[in-house]
Motif scaffolding. Sequence first.
Motif, PDB file in Angstrom:
ATOM      1  N   LEU A   1       0.855  -1.370   0.101  1.00 21.42           N
ATOM      2  CA  LEU A   1       0.062  -0.045   0.096  1.00 21.42           C
ATOM      3  C   LEU A   1       0.865   1.061   0.177  1.00 21.42           C
ATOM      4  CD1 LEU A   1      -2.935   1.289   0.323  1.00 21.42           C
ATOM      5  CD2 LEU A   1      -2.686   1.087   2.764  1.00 21.42           C
ATOM      6  N   VAL A   2       1.880   1.171   0.886  1.00 24.46           N
ATOM      7  CA  VAL A   2       2.791   2.263   0.829  1.00 24.46           C
ATOM      8  C   VAL A   2       3.444   2.596  -0.473  1.00 24.46           C
ATOM      9  CG1 VAL A   2       4.927   3.277   1.818  1.00 24.46           C
ATOM     10  CG2 VAL A   2       3.251   2.056   3.372  1.00 24.46           C
TER      11      VAL A   2
ATOM     12  N   ARG B   1       2.324   1.755  -3.407  1.00 24.40           N
ATOM     13  CA  ARG B   1       1.374   2.330  -4.567  1.00 24.40           C
ATOM     14  C   ARG B   1       1.156   3.854  -4.167  1.00 24.40           C
ATOM     15  NH1 ARG B   1      -3.694  -0.463  -4.089  1.00 24.40           N
ATOM     16  NH2 ARG B   1      -3.063  -1.388  -2.174  1.00 24.40           N
ATOM     17  N   ALA B   2       1.028   4.063  -3.076  1.00 23.70           N
ATOM     18  CA  ALA B   2       0.933   5.489  -2.385  1.00 23.70           C
ATOM     19  C   ALA B   2       2.154   6.214  -2.895  1.00 23.70           C
ATOM     20  CB  ALA B   2       0.589   5.668  -0.976  1.00 23.70           C
TER      21      ALA B   2
ATOM     22  N   ASP C   1       1.601   6.806  -6.276  1.00 24.76           N
ATOM     23  CA  ASP C   1       0.240   7.909  -6.854  1.00 24.76           C
ATOM     24  C   ASP C   1       0.552   9.048  -6.586  1.00 24.76           C
ATOM     25  OD1 ASP C   1      -2.436   7.923  -7.794  1.00 24.76           O
ATOM     26  OD2 ASP C   1      -2.762   8.332  -5.701  1.00 24.76           O
ATOM     27  N   ASN C   2       1.288   9.425  -5.659  1.00 27.90           N
ATOM     28  CA  ASN C   2       1.504  10.847  -5.029  1.00 27.90           C
ATOM     29  C   ASN C   2       2.306  10.883  -4.046  1.00 27.90           C
ATOM     30  OD1 ASN C   2       0.876  13.456  -4.039  1.00 27.90           O
ATOM     31  ND2 ASN C   2      -1.156  13.559  -4.000  1.00 27.90           N
TER      32      ASN C   2
ATOM     33  N   SER D   1       2.093  13.686  -1.177  1.00 26.81           N
ATOM     34  CA  SER D   1       1.301  13.442  -0.026  1.00 26.81           C
ATOM     35  C   SER D   1       2.182  12.211   0.763  1.00 26.81           C
ATOM     36  CB  SER D   1      -0.141  13.015  -0.353  1.00 26.81           C
ATOM     37  OG  SER D   1      -0.605  13.917  -1.155  1.00 26.81           O
ATOM     38  N   ALA D   2       2.555  11.453   0.166  1.00 24.52           N
ATOM     39  CA  ALA D   2       3.133  10.397   0.961  1.00 24.52           C
ATOM     40  C   ALA D   2       4.258  10.832   1.920  1.00 24.52           C
ATOM     41  CB  ALA D   2       3.728   9.229   0.076  1.00 24.52           C
ATOM     42  N   HIS D   3       5.011  11.895   1.220  1.00 22.97           N
ATOM     43  CA  HIS D   3       6.042  12.413   2.180  1.00 22.97           C
ATOM     44  C   HIS D   3       5.460  13.296   2.972  1.00 22.97           C
ATOM     45  CE1 HIS D   3       9.912  14.474   3.076  1.00 22.97           C
ATOM     46  NE2 HIS D   3       9.264  15.698   2.938  1.00 22.97           N
ATOM     47  N   ALA D   4       4.281  13.840   2.959  1.00 25.07           N
ATOM     48  CA  ALA D   4       3.666  14.879   4.111  1.00 25.07           C
ATOM     49  C   ALA D   4       2.988  13.736   5.012  1.00 25.07           C
ATOM     50  CB  ALA D   4       2.552  15.382   3.372  1.00 25.07           C
ATOM     51  N   LEU D   5       2.772  12.493   4.685  1.00 26.79           N
ATOM     52  CA  LEU D   5       2.376  11.829   5.978  1.00 26.79           C
ATOM     53  C   LEU D   5       3.560  11.138   6.421  1.00 26.79           C
ATOM     54  CD1 LEU D   5      -0.627   9.633   4.079  1.00 26.79           C
ATOM     55  CD2 LEU D   5      -0.608  11.562   6.014  1.00 26.79           C
ATOM     56  N   GLY D   6       4.779  11.308   5.958  1.00 30.79           N
ATOM     57  CA  GLY D   6       5.893  10.690   6.832  1.00 30.79           C
ATOM     58  C   GLY D   6       6.434   9.525   6.180  1.00 30.79           C
ATOM     59  N   TYR D   7       6.181   9.089   5.002  1.00 30.82           N
ATOM     60  CA  TYR D   7       6.618   7.907   4.395  1.00 30.82           C
ATOM     61  C   TYR D   7       8.110   8.428   3.770  1.00 30.82           C
ATOM     62  CZ  TYR D   7       2.601   5.366   5.583  1.00 30.82           C
ATOM     63  OH  TYR D   7       1.461   4.975   6.534  1.00 30.82           O
TER      64      TYR D   7
ATOM     65  N   ASP E   1      10.691  19.217   0.343  1.00 27.94           N
ATOM     66  CA  ASP E   1      10.854  20.649   0.543  1.00 27.94           C
ATOM     67  C   ASP E   1      11.361  20.685   2.019  1.00 27.94           C
ATOM     68  OD1 ASP E   1       8.680  19.821   1.539  1.00 27.94           O
ATOM     69  OD2 ASP E   1       7.501  21.655   1.158  1.00 27.94           O
TER      70      ASP E   1
ATOM     71  N   ARG F   1       1.666  13.184  14.815  1.00 29.17           N
ATOM     72  CA  ARG F   1       0.378  12.079  14.737  1.00 29.17           C
ATOM     73  C   ARG F   1       0.407  11.481  16.298  1.00 29.17           C
ATOM     74  NH1 ARG F   1       0.791  11.359   9.142  1.00 29.17           N
ATOM     75  NH2 ARG F   1       2.065   9.323   9.476  1.00 29.17           N
TER      76      ARG F   1
ATOM     77  N   PHE G   1      -4.425  10.103  -1.931  1.00 33.11           N
ATOM     78  CA  PHE G   1      -3.896   9.448  -3.101  1.00 33.11           C
ATOM     79  C   PHE G   1      -5.298   9.038  -3.792  1.00 33.11           C
ATOM     80  CE2 PHE G   1      -1.392   8.823   0.849  1.00 33.11           C
ATOM     81  CZ  PHE G   1      -0.011   9.248   0.209  1.00 33.11           C
TER      82      PHE G   1
ATOM     83  N   LEU H   1      -3.223   4.576   5.569  1.00 37.05           N
ATOM     84  CA  LEU H   1      -1.849   4.927   5.164  1.00 37.05           C
ATOM     85  C   LEU H   1      -1.425   6.048   6.523  1.00 37.05           C
ATOM     86  CD1 LEU H   1      -1.716   5.530   1.618  1.00 37.05           C
ATOM     87  CD2 LEU H   1      -0.036   4.217   2.892  1.00 37.05           C
TER      88      LEU H   1
END
Lengths: 304, 529
Positions: A162-163, A165-166, A169-170, A173-179, A303, B97, B111, B122
């Motif tokens: 899932l990570v 694919r995320a 895909d974007n 956003s994945a970076h913003a979520l901390g991945y 960034d 978080r 996404f 996620l």
Amino acid sequence: MLEAIILTVITAATPLLLAAIGELVVERSGVLNLGVEGMMVMGAVAGFAITVSTGSPLLGIVAGLVAGLAVSLIFGFVTLTLVANQVASGLALTLFGLGLSGLLGEGFVGTPGIKLPSLSIPGLTDIPYVGRILFGQDILVYVSFALVLAVSWFLFRTRGGLVLRAVGDNHVSAHALGYKVIRVRYLAVMFGGACAGLGGAYLSIAYTPLWVENMTAGRGWIALALVVFSSWLPSRLVIGAYLFGAVTILQLHAQPLGLGVPSQFLSMLPYLATVVVLVAISGNRRATRFNTPACLGAPFVPDR
Amino acid sequence: MGAGAAERTHGSVQRIRTGGGVPLLEARHIVKRFGDNVANDDVSLRVMPGEIHALLGENGAGKSTLVKILYGALQPNAGEVLWKGQPVTIASPAAARALGIGMVFQHFSLFEALTVAENIALALPKGSDMKSLSARIETVSADYGLPLKATSRVADLSVGERQRVEIVRCLLQNPELIIMDEPTSVLTPQEADQLFVTLKRLADEGCAILYISHRLEEVRAICHHATIMRRAKVVAETDPTTETVGTLARLMVGSEIGEVTRSKGTPGAPRLILKALSLPATSAFGVPLHAIDLSVAGGEIVAIAGVAGNGQSELFDAISGEREAPQDGMVTIDGQPVGAHGVNVRRRLGAAFVPEERLGHGAVPGLKLSENVVLTRHGTGEGIASGGFTRFGLAGKIVEAVTHRFDVRKGPPDPEARSLSGGNLQKFVVGREVDRTPGVLVVAQPTWGVDAGAAAVIRQALVDLARAGSAVLVISQDLDEIFEVADRIAVISRGHLSAPKPAEAMSREEIGLLMAGGAEKTAGGAHAH
């Protein structure tokens, strides 16, 4: 006759499937590595060299895998760490791999190779008609199918998938979520390199146990095309690879029959058939859109 | 009284709400630099539990940088963050978080290719299986009046629904603080009202909300406390319910917002004429244009009001020449019939166009500002491109002039268009066209997403341009803006344009009726359906 044809189809399809399943994972993470051909040919030369010098095809397979992985790390460093253009870097990787493999393999041209032994299970392998097809293949054929199943399960059933694919895909956003976008992509690129190396090693150890320069003969490019035409779905990759393998073998058998069709046309058939069939089964536009990695080929710079 | 409000500085107005308890989140003396550009200069902020805390400021004041630091997406160069009185380092969004800080982004961080459940998974810690998660999503979302289906693909959702996904994603993390970056900028009024209900309920349950906005009315309506930033510094703290929109705006801008001054113009000869302009719709979602008649004279501003999606973009494309009309006579610029001619022909006649979407339509994101100047002037015969060569020196000078006149805030002298904040880019794309002193200017949504100070500058520039003899056509959904600048007002509804009337003779009620379909009956005064 039919059994023989099926057996050759399998050997023609396996290197494509191995290289393509790796590239599928790479592209799902948003990286376009056009260097599949280069990684494959490096895997082929390394696999052949180690097999001949140690006498062990299994060690040769490992060497092919490691060679593909090593070359993919160059690509990863250039495109992910230095953020160079992925298309140009991938093309350069192909040219680099073709050149270097020719140099390294010069001494091996004409050397007889050692063929990867096929499985032989008393009783099962001797079953008429299906025995050799199901239970008499070499280990990499089984590995290729196991990889397809494993990748399918990983992508759509696990959190890691899932990570991945995320990230494809974007990546913002994945970076913003901390991945860790770059780390995920490095791992994907390495997996792709290892798979391409395996596919190359299959050519020089199992398909035709010998080394000639440029022996991949465009299979890396076909693997790349299969990934796109399969809409980035592992199951369709199997269809594509085997269809391509099947039409390739059939047209070879058809050429000496003198059908009055130009041989060039027959040589063209595998490509045509594969594209037509895969485009036809990916007719669902909406699903295709979901499966296409939106960040494919886009560079990522966090960034901060 | 205005001066008194402006002089209130950080700390002098302490709001007593929770009996002086420990702040949930406190930022002390935060400094963040990007190269030579200081985005946060000694910024301090205190958010109490259960409080809806507004963070106000103009575009580029440093609000987004501050919240990125609080959410762990950026690291400060100096200063400290305290969570429930304890100093903490928020190294990453995951760390934020884990503390209990959630964030709803301005540009959604979803996404599109994934389902609602996958998107939410996620953002949650590992370990919950998809089935139970999907069930929880549907319960929680229904509970808060934000219904969602866990298996929907985000790409299929409306903007409002996407925001719900973001909010539900926050809620499932049981946050104690939710940061919302301009949440209503993408919502319809009804969706916004629903959001306010949800926010109030969350605050009542004890969850604090840090609410970033420059819509002053809604800040006054729902926030308990406001911290106001200007040019990277905190300039005031206040209770927004005791302020007026005017005083809040003054605190934000730092000076009296210039009222647009407008002398009565004397319209000259018509410079832009639309005559029976009809165009079929281009897609199933498009709007056809029905026999539109309009004449805009030099010296006046005509405004077209209407609810979004009633043919505004189709009309803009037909006037600008992005879509050519079947007959030349349908569009006339300065006496030249150009209806069937393209954009360059019209620009060469002295017309200029500012489309609604600034990034991607009005400017190419990846090109420098000077290159973007060339894009609208290469064919105008002003010498910026001749004989196959481009004079980038001249383009650079134009960028400088526009920057100076419209106060475009940017780091380097000639950055890529995408690096500018929305408001600053809007100032640039409007300024770029106004700088040409066009004879005819057509501008759609001139101050969309622009703060009050910059909006006043843009509107004044439009008025000045008209008074200097140009014909200006403004297409806008903002009635305040229309009444501020327009000499005559027309209304577009389902591709019909009402006959324009003098602004003094128009009331909001009348415009409302025309928007609701009345424009179709009065259109051109001629044809009925």
